[in-house]
Design an enzyme around this catalytic site. Structure first.
Site, PDB file in Angstrom:
ATOM      1  CG  ASP A  84     102.712 -24.868  52.035  1.00 51.29           C
ATOM      2  OD1 ASP A  84     103.736 -24.865  51.328  1.00 51.29           O
ATOM      3  OD2 ASP A  84     101.604 -24.477  51.635  1.00 51.29           O
ATOM      4  CG  HIS A 238     101.322 -29.345  54.892  1.00 49.98           C
ATOM      5  ND1 HIS A 238     100.515 -29.952  53.949  1.00 49.98           N
ATOM      6  CD2 HIS A 238     100.816 -28.105  55.082  1.00 49.98           C
ATOM      7  CE1 HIS A 238      99.553 -29.109  53.584  1.00 49.98           C
ATOM      8  NE2 HIS A 238      99.718 -27.982  54.261  1.00 49.98           N
TER       9      HIS A 238
END
Length: 266
Positions: A84, A238
């Site tokens: 992300d 992430h």
């Protein structure tokens, strides 16, 4: 989200986007939640709000359904790695090289402003055969509470930035920052042809303790993912401002490949 602030900036926020997988009886997803912080410029790692209960969202998603009707699992035995908040020029290229070396496809939930700023990385993600996911224009943790027109405009603006880099790119998924899904945001995403995805495994890679060494944090990420990943899990990580995550996946990718079928969400 104006410019990358790096890991130090990410650590200042308290994702995950980040909450974070079922047996014959429903089981809660893995990983605690944390409070969201409004985003105005640079996207920082997303997180799940402690206020989800008061917002009418389930505190602990069960079975295959996450908050607001989002998807909690892949629906198969395949494990989906999702990354992300990028693309991030400091971390995404290294991650893409690792994935290519291990012949693994993943899903990238990209922020619109970063897609606009780094169209070359969007092209590299698509060229690598990975799946694209809309993660809002500016990592808006409160998007799900807005009116349908505002939600749609945000999603469409983000998709437009992605397709400016890769015309005709397929964007089949949406992830709400902080995991703050509402039935309304899931509905609008579906109307735009996107399936809303939550997660089952959340190692909280954004949560780097002030007194925790990089090595200790990396070791924690590795052990957490190894311990909690099961067939069908959606794993949250992430690629934005998290170099420890990149280091962790140097170990995790070959380990996961030996035990699971790693898939990009179709």
């Amino acid at each position: 989200m104006a410019g990358l602030l790096g890991q130090a900036a990410a650590a200042e926020t308290s994702h995950t986007e980040t909450a974070s997988p079922a047996a014959s009886s429903p089981a809660p997803s893995v990983g605690p939640t944390s409070s969201p912080i409004p985003r105005t410029a640079t996207p920082k790692p997303s997180r799940t709000s402690k206020r989800t209960e008061s917002a009418g969202l389930p505190k602990r998603p069960r079975g295959r359904t996450g908050p607001g009707g989002s998807r909690l699992t892949t629906g198969t035995k395949g494990v989906a790695l999702t990354f992300d908040d990028g693309p991030d020029p400091a971390n995404t290229p290294a991650l893409l090289k690792m994935l290519a070396k291990q012949h693994v496809k993943a899903t990238f939930c990209v922020v619109g402003t970063n897609a606009k700023r780094h169209p070359d990385l969007i092209r590299k993600i698509v060229a690598g055969g990975h799946t694209l996911c809309n993660h809002t224009w500016n990592h808006d943790l409160k998007l799900g509470k807005k009116k349908p027109a505002a939600i749609r405009a945000d999603m469409e603006r983000t998709n437009a930035a992605i397709r400016a880099a890769v015309p005709g790119a397929r964007i089949g998924y949406f992830r709400s920052p902080g995991g703050n899904f509402t039935p309304q945001v899931v509905k609008v995403a579906r109307e735009l042809g996107m399936t809303s995805i939550y997660w089952k495994v959340d190692p909280r890679d954004w949560d780097h303790g002030k007194h925790e060494s990089d090595g200790a944090h990396t070791s924690h990420l590795i052990s957490f993912v190894k311990k909690h990943t099961r067939p069908g899990a959606i794993v949250l990580s992430h690629d934005y401002a998290q170099p420890d995550t990149i280091r962790a996946y140097r170990t995790l990718l070959p380990w996961l490949r030996k035990r699971f079928t790693l898939i990009a969400l179709p």
